[in-house]
Design an enzyme around this catalytic site. Structure first.
Site, PDB file in Angstrom:
ATOM      1  CG  ASN A   7      -1.894   1.116   1.284  1.00  0.00           C
ATOM      2  OD1 ASN A   7      -1.829   2.032   0.456  1.00  0.00           O
ATOM      3  ND2 ASN A   7      -2.797   1.082   2.253  1.00  0.00           N
ATOM      4  CE  LYS A  14      -0.195   2.583   6.373  1.00  0.00           C
ATOM      5  NZ  LYS A  14      -1.628   2.742   6.475  1.00  0.00           N
ATOM      6  NE  ARG A  91      -6.333   1.594  -0.067  1.00  0.00           N
ATOM      7  CZ  ARG A  91      -6.476   2.635   0.739  1.00  0.00           C
ATOM      8  NH1 ARG A  91      -5.429   3.072   1.421  1.00  0.00           N
ATOM      9  NH2 ARG A  91      -7.626   3.216   0.884  1.00  0.00           N
ATOM     10  CG  HIS A 180     -12.525   3.226   2.977  1.00  0.00           C
ATOM     11  ND1 HIS A 180     -13.158   4.335   3.486  1.00  0.00           N
ATOM     12  CD2 HIS A 180     -11.198   3.413   3.174  1.00  0.00           C
ATOM     13  CE1 HIS A 180     -12.249   5.167   3.981  1.00  0.00           C
ATOM     14  NE2 HIS A 180     -11.056   4.630   3.798  1.00  0.00           N
ATOM     15  CB  ILE A 209     -15.251   4.502  11.753  1.00  0.00           C
ATOM     16  CG1 ILE A 209     -16.737   4.252  11.413  1.00  0.00           C
ATOM     17  CG2 ILE A 209     -15.044   5.898  12.335  1.00  0.00           C
ATOM     18  CD1 ILE A 209     -17.332   5.202  10.392  1.00  0.00           C
ATOM     19  NE  ARG A 241      -9.019  11.941   4.197  1.00  0.00           N
ATOM     20  CZ  ARG A 241      -8.969  10.692   3.770  1.00  0.00           C
ATOM     21  NH1 ARG A 241      -9.865  10.243   2.917  1.00  0.00           N
ATOM     22  NH2 ARG A 241      -8.021   9.874   4.186  1.00  0.00           N
ATOM     23  CG  ASP A 283      -4.915   8.799  17.410  1.00  0.00           C
ATOM     24  OD1 ASP A 283      -5.829   8.269  18.081  1.00  0.00           O
ATOM     25  OD2 ASP A 283      -3.930   8.172  17.008  1.00  0.00           O
ATOM     26  CG  MET A 284     -11.830   8.235  18.215  1.00  0.00           C
ATOM     27  SD  MET A 284     -12.743   9.792  18.425  1.00  0.00           S
ATOM     28  CE  MET A 284     -13.847   9.720  17.048  1.00  0.00           C
ATOM     29  N   GLY A 333     -13.778   2.199  14.368  1.00  0.00           N
ATOM     30  CA  GLY A 333     -14.979   1.358  14.418  1.00  0.00           C
ATOM     31  C   GLY A 333     -14.781   0.075  15.211  1.00  0.00           C
ATOM     32  CD  GLU A 385      -8.691  -1.375   3.942  1.00  0.00           C
ATOM     33  OE1 GLU A 385      -8.184  -1.147   5.061  1.00  0.00           O
ATOM     34  OE2 GLU A 385      -8.954  -0.480   3.126  1.00  0.00           O
TER      35      GLU A 385
HETATM   36  N1  LIG Z   1      -8.545   2.045  20.925  1.00  0.00           N
HETATM   37  C1  LIG Z   1      -8.892   3.004  20.065  1.00  0.00           C
HETATM   38  N2  LIG Z   1      -9.865   3.893  20.384  1.00  0.00           N
HETATM   39  C2  LIG Z   1     -10.220   4.861  19.530  1.00  0.00           C
HETATM   40  N3  LIG Z   1      -9.669   5.041  18.334  1.00  0.00           N
HETATM   41  C3  LIG Z   1      -8.698   4.199  17.956  1.00  0.00           C
HETATM   42  C4  LIG Z   1      -8.260   3.141  18.788  1.00  0.00           C
HETATM   43  N4  LIG Z   1      -7.274   2.475  18.143  1.00  0.00           N
HETATM   44  C5  LIG Z   1      -7.113   3.100  16.940  1.00  0.00           C
HETATM   45  N5  LIG Z   1      -7.967   4.131  16.825  1.00  0.00           N
HETATM   46  C6  LIG Z   1      -8.107   5.083  15.717  1.00  0.00           C
HETATM   47  O1  LIG Z   1      -7.992   4.432  14.469  1.00  0.00           O
HETATM   48  C7  LIG Z   1      -7.431   5.356  13.527  1.00  0.00           C
HETATM   49  C8  LIG Z   1      -6.697   4.631  12.453  1.00  0.00           C
HETATM   50  O2  LIG Z   1      -7.567   3.748  11.824  1.00  0.00           O
HETATM   51  P1  LIG Z   1      -7.052   2.847  10.630  1.00  0.00           P
HETATM   52  O3  LIG Z   1      -8.199   2.060  10.135  1.00  0.00           O
HETATM   53  O4  LIG Z   1      -5.840   2.092  11.054  1.00  0.00           O
HETATM   54  O5  LIG Z   1      -6.703   4.004   9.604  1.00  0.00           O
HETATM   55  P2  LIG Z   1      -5.836   4.080   8.290  1.00  0.00           P
HETATM   56  O6  LIG Z   1      -5.746   2.671   7.736  1.00  0.00           O
HETATM   57  O7  LIG Z   1      -6.653   4.975   7.419  1.00  0.00           O
HETATM   58  O8  LIG Z   1      -4.532   4.667   8.675  1.00  0.00           O
HETATM   59  C9  LIG Z   1      -6.506   6.240  14.330  1.00  0.00           C
HETATM   60  O9  LIG Z   1      -6.569   7.553  13.825  1.00  0.00           O
HETATM   61  C10 LIG Z   1      -7.053   6.158  15.737  1.00  0.00           C
HETATM   62  O10 LIG Z   1      -7.710   7.368  16.014  1.00  0.00           O
HETATM   63  C1  LIG Z   2      -9.601   6.222   0.390  1.00  0.00           C
HETATM   64  C2  LIG Z   2      -9.146   6.584   1.757  1.00  0.00           C
HETATM   65  O1  LIG Z   2      -9.695   7.439   2.408  1.00  0.00           O
HETATM   66  O2  LIG Z   2      -8.145   5.865   2.237  1.00  0.00           O
HETATM   67  P1  LIG Z   2      -7.521   5.968   3.726  1.00  0.00           P
HETATM   68  O3  LIG Z   2      -8.614   5.604   4.671  1.00  0.00           O
HETATM   69  O4  LIG Z   2      -6.419   4.931   3.691  1.00  0.00           O
HETATM   70  O5  LIG Z   2      -7.035   7.367   3.880  1.00  0.00           O
HETATM   71 MG   LIG Z   3      -7.162   2.350   6.067  1.00  0.00          MG
END
Ligand SMILES: Nc1ncnc2c1ncn2[C@@H]1O[C@H](COP(=O)(O)OP(=O)(O)O)[C@@H](O)[C@H]1O
Ligand SMILES: CC(=O)OP(=O)(O)O
Ligand SMILES: [Mg+2]
Length: 405
Positions: A7, A14, A91, A180, A209, A241, A283-284, A333, A385
């Site tokens: 990716n 990655k 990807r 996604h 999410i 975003r 970051d959530m 999520g 994925e």
């Molecule tokens: N225990 C948790 N509680 C809340 N949010 C979390 C937790 N662990 C991970 N996250 C959130 O998940 C997000 C990343 O999600 P992810 O699906 O790995 O994203 P991406 O693949 O787009 O980088 C991080 O920004 C973080 O806020």
């Molecule tokens: C399409 C997209 O938003 O990808 P990512 O969640 O990896 O940023």
């Molecule tokens: Mg992702």
């Protein structure tokens, strides 16, 4: 067969290496800060401590070379030789209307991906660099591309068209594509399996999410609608975003703040969402921590974020004339019980009754977090994925071998 899944982002790569006989992840990791002064390679092999290597990695070709060196490293590697990699799967975020399924890479496919640079300027050029870097390092190895948009190609025109002059669609393919898709596809199939019902009979709302976030209405196994549009900016509020907004804000802000179009684009993609409203983080986890310490902006960001998801769930239940299950997946999520509670708290009109003990639990397997009485099931289904990319690549390469035999 060993398959390397890549990716590639603009400044990162990655990777995951799969043994397809068992679908076991032999190794995984990432290269970050490509092209910056100190790049970081993080490499992980099952049950062993992470290896971190800091060096100067100027481009994607060098990054992939470093990954291959690590995979064959005498101490940290898992392969004797790079010839032990039989295929590579990438990807690719944008497949436009050209690709409704995964394909093997050839000159024509590369040309088509290049044509889509305009539609995904942050993503597709980086993916092409990844493909070229693999070609440079592993010239004999077949490569496949798996598109984020492919699964959503089943959307009807009433879902995918914008209400603007149709000449723009015909001339420039301005329409909604959705993203996604690999994840929505994977978790909807997993959910049907978990519920023990054929997917052709189900109405599902899947909520991916993560850092990027999108909801999808999956009607009888096919994507019927999804919240992201022509680009991954539309729809839900995300880490950085904005998601949905009045398009009139763009020219208005340009005038009032004396900004360029590029600056506004960057504001909406990189400086909005959770980060902008909370003033704390994208970051959530950090937003929830700040909220629990009494930060009012963090609380507002958290509530807005959940509220947008709830609105899409309501819209998609109406779009499909009902819903059998709502599915949460991806980083937030899967991991944030608090977010799931906040989203579901006023879905009782749909017949959703969360079981807080189940919601607070954790598992790498799909699970139900509603009570037995709940009319609509709410599930948490971990996404994967990379596994889907590896599987598609495996199928395509097996087909290639059968054809050349
Ligand atoms: N225990 C948790 N509680 C809340 N949010 C979390 C937790 N662990 C991970 N996250 C959130 O998940 C997000 C990343 O999600 P992810 O699906 O790995 O994203 P991406 O693949 O787009 O980088 C991080 O920004 C973080 O806020
Ligand atoms: C399409 C997209 O938003 O990808 P990512 O969640 O990896 O940023
Ligand atoms: Mg992702």
């Amino acid at each position: 067969m060993n398959i390397l899944v890549i990716n590639a982002g603009s400044s990162s790569v990655k990777y995951q290496l799969y043994d397809m006989k068992t679908e076991f992840v032999l190794a995984k990791g990432r290269v970050e800060r490509i092209g910056m002064d100190s790049s970081i390679l993080t490499h992980e092999v099952d049950h062993q401590p992470e290896v971190r290597e800091v060096s100067e990695i100027l481009d994607h070709t060098t990054a992939i070379k470093k990954v291959l060196d690590m995979l064959t490293h005498r101490k940290f590697g898992v392969l004797r030789n790079i010839a032990d990699i039989q295929a590579v799967g990438h990807r690719v975020v944008h497949g436009g209307e050209t690709f409704s399924r995964s394909v093997l890479v050839d000159a024509q496919v590369k040309l088509e991906i290049r044509k889509l640079f305009d539609l995904a300027p942050l993503h597709n050029p980086a993916h092409m660099m990844g493909i070229a870097a693999v070609e440079a390092n592993l010239p004999e190895v077949p490569q496949a591309v798996v598109f984020d948009t492919a699964f959503h190609q089943s959307m009807p025109a009433s879902s995918f068209l914008y209400a603007i002059p149709t000449v723009l669609y015909r001339k420039h393919q301005i329409r909604r594509y959705g993203f996604h898709g690999t994840s929505h596809d994977y978790v909807s199939k997993k959910s049907a399996e978990f519920l023990g019902r054929p997917i052709e009979t189900l109405k599902l709302i899947t909520c991916h999410i993560g850092n990027g976030a999108s909801c999808a209405a999956i009607l009888h196994g096919k994507s019927f609608d999804t919240s992201m549009g022509m680009t991954p900016l539309e729809g839900l509020m995300m880490g950085t975003r904005s998601g949905d907004l009045d398009p009139a804000i763009v020219p208005f802000t340009i005038n009032k703040e004396d900004l360029t179009l590029n600056e506004v684009n960057s504001m909406l993609n990189k400086h909005s969402g959770l980060l902008a409203i909370s003033g704390v983080s994208s970051d959530m986890r950090e937003v929830v921590d700040a909220m629990n310490e009494g930060n009012a902006n963090a609380k507002l960001a958290f509530e807005m974020y959940a509220y947008r998801i709830r609105k899409y769930i309501g819209a998609y239940a109406a779009a499909m004339d009902g819903v059998d299950a709502i599915v949460f997946t991806a980083g937030v999520g899967e991991n944030s019980a608090a977010l799931r509670t906040e989203v579901c708290k006023s879905l009782s009109f749909l017949g959703v009754h969360l079981d807080e003990t189940r919601n607070a639990g954790r598992s790498p397997e799909p699970r139900r977090i509603t009570t037995e009485q709940s009319r609509v099931d709410v599930l948490v289904v971990p996404t994967n994925e990379e596994l889907l990319i590896a599987r598609d690549t495996y199928e395509l390469v097996k087909g290639l071998e059968a054809n050349t035999r």
